[in-house]
Motif scaffolding. Sequence first.
Motif, PDB file in Angstrom:
ATOM      1  N   GLN A   1      72.819 -30.171  36.740  1.00  0.00           N
ATOM      2  CA  GLN A   1      72.330 -31.252  36.977  1.00  0.00           C
ATOM      3  C   GLN A   1      71.364 -31.720  35.765  1.00  0.00           C
ATOM      4  O   GLN A   1      71.118 -32.571  35.221  1.00  0.00           O
ATOM      5  CB  GLN A   1      71.490 -31.476  38.322  1.00  0.00           C
TER       6      GLN A   1
ATOM      7  N   GLU B   1      73.884 -25.105  40.279  1.00  0.00           N
ATOM      8  CA  GLU B   1      73.879 -26.483  40.554  1.00  0.00           C
ATOM      9  C   GLU B   1      72.549 -27.126  39.994  1.00  0.00           C
ATOM     10  O   GLU B   1      72.958 -28.468  39.301  1.00  0.00           O
ATOM     11  CB  GLU B   1      73.874 -26.629  41.826  1.00  0.00           C
TER      12      GLU B   1
ATOM     13  N   SER C   1      69.768 -25.708  46.883  1.00  0.00           N
ATOM     14  CA  SER C   1      70.948 -25.787  45.849  1.00  0.00           C
ATOM     15  C   SER C   1      71.013 -24.312  44.978  1.00  0.00           C
ATOM     16  O   SER C   1      69.947 -23.610  44.806  1.00  0.00           O
ATOM     17  CB  SER C   1      70.542 -26.642  44.786  1.00  0.00           C
TER      18      SER C   1
END
Length: 149
Positions: free
Chosen positions: A118, A114, A110
């Motif tokens: 998150q 990202e 990732s």
Amino acid sequence: MHSVLSKTPLLSQLKSIQIGETGRCGLWLFSSQGNFMSLKTSFANVLRALRSKRHISQRDFADTTSRTYLSKLELAKSSITLDKLDQISRRLDLSPLTLLTLTLSEETHSSVAELITQMRREMVELQEGGGLQGLAAKIFDLTDPPTPS
């Protein structure tokens, strides 16, 4: 062996935590391509890359840790403690959060962006759920985008 599936979104790549007969717990993650890789291996890759980028030899860590321990970390033959993570991060002129984020990025494939997105979502969920009662940790307004410092 027991398996516990993670419900934490940031650890959506986590397949299971397995507890063997000895009671020792191991954490295994699978990359998005399904390749097995431990967090130790990802950390080892990140540590070697950062050390190389910063042109820091293992000897240059003498004030932080022994060359033997650093070598074990870079060969994924040892796990790091939080205190040692803090010391090594400082030696690399990084925060422990940066080192861990890079490790998770290596592990899950990732992007760092990202993972940060998150994390922000999870922090907002914690804040909306009443915060972290009993801890000194403060969750401030996370709905606004971060400002450069």
